[in-house]
Design a protein around this motif. Structure first.
Motif, PDB file in Angstrom:
ATOM      1  N   MET A 114      23.457 -78.959  44.867  1.00  0.00           N
ATOM      2  CA  MET A 114      23.403 -80.166  45.681  1.00  0.00           C
ATOM      3  C   MET A 114      23.672 -81.449  44.902  1.00  0.00           C
ATOM      4  N   ARG A 127      23.495 -66.990  40.964  1.00  0.00           N
ATOM      5  CA  ARG A 127      22.338 -67.790  41.369  1.00  0.00           C
ATOM      6  C   ARG A 127      21.500 -67.088  42.452  1.00  0.00           C
ATOM      7  N   TYR A 128      22.193 -66.359  43.327  1.00  0.00           N
ATOM      8  CA  TYR A 128      21.483 -65.772  44.465  1.00  0.00           C
ATOM      9  C   TYR A 128      20.395 -64.821  43.980  1.00  0.00           C
ATOM     10  N   THR A 129      19.216 -65.040  44.493  1.00  0.00           N
ATOM     11  CA  THR A 129      18.081 -64.197  44.142  1.00  0.00           C
ATOM     12  C   THR A 129      17.575 -63.579  45.429  1.00  0.00           C
ATOM     13  N   LEU A 131      15.547 -62.403  48.525  1.00  0.00           N
ATOM     14  CA  LEU A 131      14.449 -63.047  49.246  1.00  0.00           C
ATOM     15  C   LEU A 131      13.630 -61.976  49.942  1.00  0.00           C
ATOM     16  N   GLY A 177      14.624 -74.900  54.169  1.00  0.00           N
ATOM     17  CA  GLY A 177      14.914 -74.651  52.760  1.00  0.00           C
ATOM     18  C   GLY A 177      14.551 -73.257  52.272  1.00  0.00           C
ATOM     19  N   ILE A 178      14.278 -72.344  53.203  1.00  0.00           N
ATOM     20  CA  ILE A 178      13.818 -71.006  52.792  1.00  0.00           C
ATOM     21  C   ILE A 178      15.001 -70.103  52.428  1.00  0.00           C
ATOM     22  N   GLY A 179      16.227 -70.549  52.773  1.00  0.00           N
ATOM     23  CA  GLY A 179      17.394 -69.765  52.342  1.00  0.00           C
ATOM     24  C   GLY A 179      18.201 -69.132  53.462  1.00  0.00           C
ATOM     25  N   LYS A 180      18.153 -69.696  54.649  1.00  0.00           N
ATOM     26  CA  LYS A 180      18.898 -69.091  55.771  1.00  0.00           C
ATOM     27  C   LYS A 180      20.414 -69.245  55.568  1.00  0.00           C
ATOM     28  N   THR A 181      20.835 -70.471  55.217  1.00  0.00           N
ATOM     29  CA  THR A 181      22.270 -70.684  55.027  1.00  0.00           C
ATOM     30  C   THR A 181      22.767 -69.885  53.835  1.00  0.00           C
ATOM     31  N   MET A 182      21.969 -69.890  52.791  1.00  0.00           N
ATOM     32  CA  MET A 182      22.355 -69.145  51.591  1.00  0.00           C
ATOM     33  C   MET A 182      22.498 -67.659  51.945  1.00  0.00           C
ATOM     34  N   ARG A 300      15.314 -72.358  62.284  1.00  0.00           N
ATOM     35  CA  ARG A 300      13.939 -72.651  61.882  1.00  0.00           C
ATOM     36  C   ARG A 300      13.028 -72.220  63.031  1.00  0.00           C
ATOM     37  N   TYR A 330      14.449 -66.132  39.785  1.00  0.00           N
ATOM     38  CA  TYR A 330      15.214 -67.342  40.100  1.00  0.00           C
ATOM     39  C   TYR A 330      15.243 -68.290  38.902  1.00  0.00           C
ATOM     40  N   PRO A 361      12.791 -71.482  48.278  1.00  0.00           N
ATOM     41  CA  PRO A 361      13.858 -71.639  47.284  1.00  0.00           C
ATOM     42  C   PRO A 361      14.263 -73.087  47.036  1.00  0.00           C
ATOM     43  N   HIS A 472      20.359 -82.207  51.659  1.00  0.00           N
ATOM     44  CA  HIS A 472      19.790 -81.109  52.424  1.00  0.00           C
ATOM     45  C   HIS A 472      19.113 -81.723  53.635  1.00  0.00           C
TER      46      HIS A 472
HETATM   47  N1  LIG Z   1      18.399 -66.550  47.864  1.00  0.00           N
HETATM   48  C1  LIG Z   1      18.540 -67.674  47.178  1.00  0.00           C
HETATM   49  N2  LIG Z   1      18.792 -67.618  45.858  1.00  0.00           N
HETATM   50  C2  LIG Z   1      18.929 -68.746  45.142  1.00  0.00           C
HETATM   51  N3  LIG Z   1      18.810 -69.977  45.650  1.00  0.00           N
HETATM   52  C3  LIG Z   1      18.542 -70.106  46.955  1.00  0.00           C
HETATM   53  C4  LIG Z   1      18.398 -68.961  47.779  1.00  0.00           C
HETATM   54  N4  LIG Z   1      18.147 -69.379  49.027  1.00  0.00           N
HETATM   55  C5  LIG Z   1      18.147 -70.716  48.987  1.00  0.00           C
HETATM   56  N5  LIG Z   1      18.378 -71.160  47.749  1.00  0.00           N
HETATM   57  C6  LIG Z   1      18.385 -72.590  47.320  1.00  0.00           C
HETATM   58  O1  LIG Z   1      17.699 -73.357  48.297  1.00  0.00           O
HETATM   59  C7  LIG Z   1      18.571 -74.302  48.898  1.00  0.00           C
HETATM   60  C8  LIG Z   1      18.266 -74.403  50.373  1.00  0.00           C
HETATM   61  O2  LIG Z   1      18.593 -73.205  51.019  1.00  0.00           O
HETATM   62  P1  LIG Z   1      19.253 -73.137  52.472  1.00  0.00           P
HETATM   63  O3  LIG Z   1      20.100 -74.331  52.716  1.00  0.00           O
HETATM   64  O4  LIG Z   1      19.865 -71.805  52.604  1.00  0.00           O
HETATM   65  O5  LIG Z   1      17.952 -73.258  53.377  1.00  0.00           O
HETATM   66  P2  LIG Z   1      17.837 -73.197  54.967  1.00  0.00           P
HETATM   67  O6  LIG Z   1      16.803 -72.158  55.256  1.00  0.00           O
HETATM   68  O7  LIG Z   1      19.176 -72.990  55.575  1.00  0.00           O
HETATM   69  O8  LIG Z   1      17.239 -74.647  55.266  1.00  0.00           O
HETATM   70  P3  LIG Z   1      17.300 -75.587  56.571  1.00  0.00           P
HETATM   71  O9  LIG Z   1      16.579 -74.903  57.688  1.00  0.00           O
HETATM   72  O10 LIG Z   1      16.558 -76.810  56.145  1.00  0.00           O
HETATM   73  O11 LIG Z   1      18.746 -75.827  56.843  1.00  0.00           O
HETATM   74  C9  LIG Z   1      19.962 -73.798  48.592  1.00  0.00           C
HETATM   75  O12 LIG Z   1      20.877 -74.848  48.536  1.00  0.00           O
HETATM   76  C10 LIG Z   1      19.788 -73.135  47.238  1.00  0.00           C
HETATM   77  O13 LIG Z   1      19.797 -74.096  46.211  1.00  0.00           O
END
Ligand SMILES: Nc1ncnc2c1ncn2[C@@H]1O[C@H](COP(=O)(O)OP(=O)(O)OP(=O)(O)O)[C@@H](O)[C@H]1O
Length: 715
Positions: A114, A127-129, A131, A177-182, A300, A330, A361, A472
């Motif tokens: 970011m 980077r991906y870890t 979940l 920020g829990i990692g849905k998009t990732m 969410r 991570y 995350p 974000h």
């Molecule tokens: N599995 C993962 N491994 C490593 N980093 C992660 C992972 N998931 C998320 N992250 C980190 O956390 C950040 C936020 O994740 P992400 O955008 O996927 O959250 P989200 O659940 O989609 O949030 P929102 O609901 O706010 O959109 C990512 O930009 C990344 O830096």
């Protein structure tokens, strides 16, 4: 020759090479009589002496692109070469898939941090870890009390459930920020790399709700596919032949501004039919268009109710974030330097709350980013924080620290503009901003943008449009909250609508759930230390009087005897639980005591709390001064629930450990009002029981009833 032409040329030549001399002759003869798609016929004279290469070239010249292959298949069929027709069709399909997969792999292989500079990318897999993801019971009243949840992996999401039903619609839930998009990006990459859903899906398409909000033109399912196809023309007709082999990933349902209460006859059924975006999406959700396809929707939890109104989901899975081991993994991945990672981990683990918060995350990313900067500058790792707001403030401070004095002078003005933009966006459920809006809030100055905003290049039809978003969404929510805390400023606020905290709270109370995180941050920002930081580091003028409004609001929303029912680690997120989180986020004893003064009884049975829920509850219960009865069971095994001090406490099946007994023992020796204690279903161990006995023996202990079943052998 372009990529596509060269692919078609190879395909056709292979097909013609496989014909016998006799069949080639029949093919050319038939071709010279065929008026394919009204384009006329290839002159007989040109075909007569053509060898295989010439024939292929003639086909390509006469019927450009994919139509040359269509014409060949058609002629093969007419002269009864059905096997050749089927083979060519199959090879073409394989070619499409291969090309699409290659493009998707290229697109999703890299991620951008970011705060990174342009072109500074990271390889996703580095980077991906992993979940922790769990399966969730459906939302019927009778199953809501079902308490089991089993771990799932991405690979098993579309596997049949225990009743043998294969889910067609999977909702992937998770907090901010829990990692849905990732996860959605990882699915795209893994599928394209042949590591996920290889046999299940021929094509997987990623649809970003943030972008959907901006599309004013009508569109169709076919257009969605066209848009996903990155380089060449999408062979949509062919893709739609097998809709049961398609997966659409719709990422960020909570970000959609549309309402989905369309009457059924408004919905579309034809994948080529163009409709406004909200109708098109409604049609996908309500399965009137390409109903055989598969869906994955990420959201969410706050938008779950809205989603339930337009979708019948066959499987819910929730991302719970990083387990302890995953958090460690991570850190190593983030730092890429064992020594630094070890130092950072040692530091974070020493602050238990900070380590707990790292289950999210994004929080992990912020903490690692701040620590990395400190380590690289050779500074001591000193920052600590107990709340999410505190962590976001840390990040903010780390960005501002290295700024020049000149830039710092304008910081407050920029921050105000940024907060106004954020709040405006939150109210309008807007996440992408156009340049006009950036200017409106005075953010078009040098240095005001790169710190907090990302620039997105968004493909709008053929034009490329430049749009901005916060690094974000949760940062947008953070800045929106900050606006309410800032004092009104007559000189800089001209033209910017005033924000009233009461309206914010009322709207949130009236189930505008998208305001949830903003409200939580608002509480967090009103913590004395945060306010002090805001004043000193950012030159903010704070208006602490809204604390009184927040207090009234929490008090007005309370019952004296509260039973929190069926909170499943955030899914059926209760409004009341959220209030506890808000009080926790402020993290101030006086406020908490006043805010929670109503409670006399709290029943937390039948719940499954996350570690953060437990921390928030623990903090609140500790400050419920008039609490007389507390009842709870089945906490997580590593829970840190307080052994607080009401008259009656029931801790059945709470996994209380010997360490908890130490607290209990000291409570028994201090708290003379505690008269009833129930501890059934806990294995306290020999040392735990001994500790408990110490407390019971104490002269101050006035306990009248103790209920417990111990299986323990004394030597
Ligand atoms: N599995 C993962 N491994 C490593 N980093 C992660 C992972 N998931 C998320 N992250 C980190 O956390 C950040 C936020 O994740 P992400 O955008 O996927 O959250 P989200 O659940 O989609 O949030 P929102 O609901 O706010 O959109 C990512 O930009 C990344 O830096």
């Amino acid at each position: 020759m372009g990529n596509q032409s060269s692919r078609i040329s190879d395909l056709l030549l292979r097909a013609l090479d496989n014909l016998s001399q006799e069949d080639l002759k029949r093919f050319k003869d038939k071709l010279s009589h065929s008026d394919f798609e009204g384009k006329g016929t290839i002159p007989r004279g040109q075909l007569e002496n053509a060898d295989r290469i010439d024939t292929k070239n003639l086909l390509m010249e006469f019927y450009s692109g994919d139509a040359a292959v269509d014409a060949t298949i058609e002629v093969f069929t007419q002269i009864n070469l059905r096997d050749s027709a089927a083979k060519l069709r199959e090879e073409r399909e394989k070619g499409y898939k291969k090309k699409y997969k290659e493009d998707i792999k290229k697109k999703y292989k890299l991620i951008k941090d970011m705060n990174s500079c342009f072109g500074d990318n990271i390889i996703l897999n580095r980077r991906y870890t992993n979940l922790t993801i769990v399966d969730r019971p459906r939302q019927h009243a009778e199953v809501m009390t079902e308490r089991t949840s089993s771990a799932v992996t991405l690979a098993t999401l579309y596997k049949p459930d225990k009743d043998g039903q294969t889910p067609q619609v999977v909702v992937l839930l998770g907090a901010a920020g829990i990692g849905k998009t990732m996860t959605a990006r990882k699915i795209m990459y893994d599928w394209a790399a042949g590591e996920l859903y290889k046999k299940k899906f021929d094509f997987v398409f990623y649809i970003n709700c943030r972008e959907m909000n901006l599309l004013n033109e009508k569109g169709s399912v076919a257009d969605m596919i066209f848009k996903s196809w990155l380089n060449t023309n999408a062979p949509v007709n062919h893709i739609l032949v097998n809709p049961e082999k398609l997966l659409f990933i719709i990422d960020g349902f909570d970000e959609l501004r549309f309402s989905f209460d369309q009457p059924k006859d408004n919905l579309c059924t034809d994948p080529w039919e163009k409709k406004p975006m909200e109708i098109l999406l409604s049609s996908l959700f309500r399965r009137t268009v390409v109903p055989e396809s598969y869906l994955m929707i990420t959201t969410r939890p706050a938008a779950l109710e809205k989603l339930g109104q337009c979708l019948e989901c066959s499987r819910y899975a929730e991302i719970l974030g990083f387990s302890k081991a995953e958090r460690e993994e991570y850190f190593y991945k983030f730092f890429g330097n064992e020594n630094q990672a070890r130092q950072a981990l040692r530091f974070v683990k020493a602050n238990e709350i900070l380590f707990t918060m790292c289950f999210v995350p994004f929080i992990c990313w912020i903490i690692c980013t701040v620590l990395k900067q400190q380590l690289e500058k050779g500074e001591n790792l000193t920052q600590t924080s107990k709340t999410v707001t505190g962590v976001y403030m840390l990040y903010l401070s780390s960005l501002v620290k290295p700024l020049s004095n000149n830039t710092k002078q304008h910081l407050y003005g920029n921050l105000r503009g940024l907060c106004s933009l954020a709040a405006d966006g939150i109210w309008k459920q807007k996440i992408l901003f156009e340049e006009e809006e950036i200017k409106k809030f005075g953010l078009d100055q040098e240095n005001s943008l790169p710190l907090f905003l990302n620039e997105n290049i968004f493909q709008k039809e053929t034009d490329c449009e430049c749009l901005y978003s916060f690094i974000h969404l949760s940062f947008q929510e953070f800045f929106a909250a900050l606006l309410y805390v800032l004092e009104e400023d007559e000189t800089t606020d001209s033209g910017i609508p005033k924000k009233d905290v009461k309206t914010l709270l009322e709207n949130y109370g009236n189930s505008k759930n998208y305001l949830m995180l903003t409200v939580r941050f608002l509480f967090g920002l009103l913590n004395e230390e945060r306010m002090k930081d805001l004043k000193e580091k950012f030159g903010c003028k704070i208006s602490p009087k809204i604390k009184a409004d927040l207090l009234k609001w929490v008090q007005a929303n309370q019952e004296t005897d509260l039973t929190l029912l069926c909170v499943h680690e955030g899914i059926y997120q209760s409004y009341q639980l959220e209030l506890f989180h808000c009080v926790y986020e402020m993290h101030e004893e006086d406020f908490a005591v006043n805010a929670l003064d109503h409670f006399t009884a709290l029943n937390l049975n039948q719940n499954k709390f996350t570690q953060m829920d437990q921390r928030a509850l623990s903090f609140c219960v500790k400050h419920c001064r008039r609490l007389e009865s507390l009842c709870m069971c089945d906490l997580l095994s590593d829970s840190h629930f307080p052994l607080c001090l009401p008259v009656s406490c029931r801790f059945s099946d709470c996994h209380l450990t010997a360490a908890c007994c130490e607290d209990l023992s000291s409570i028994l020796s201090i708290k003379q009002t505690l008269v009833e204690l129930r501890l059934a279903g806990n294995s306290l161990g020999e040392s735990g029981v001994k500790l408990l006995c110490e407390g019971l023996k104490h002269v101050n202990c006035k306990l009248q009833k103790l209920r417990c079943v111990f299986t323990i052998f004394f030597p």
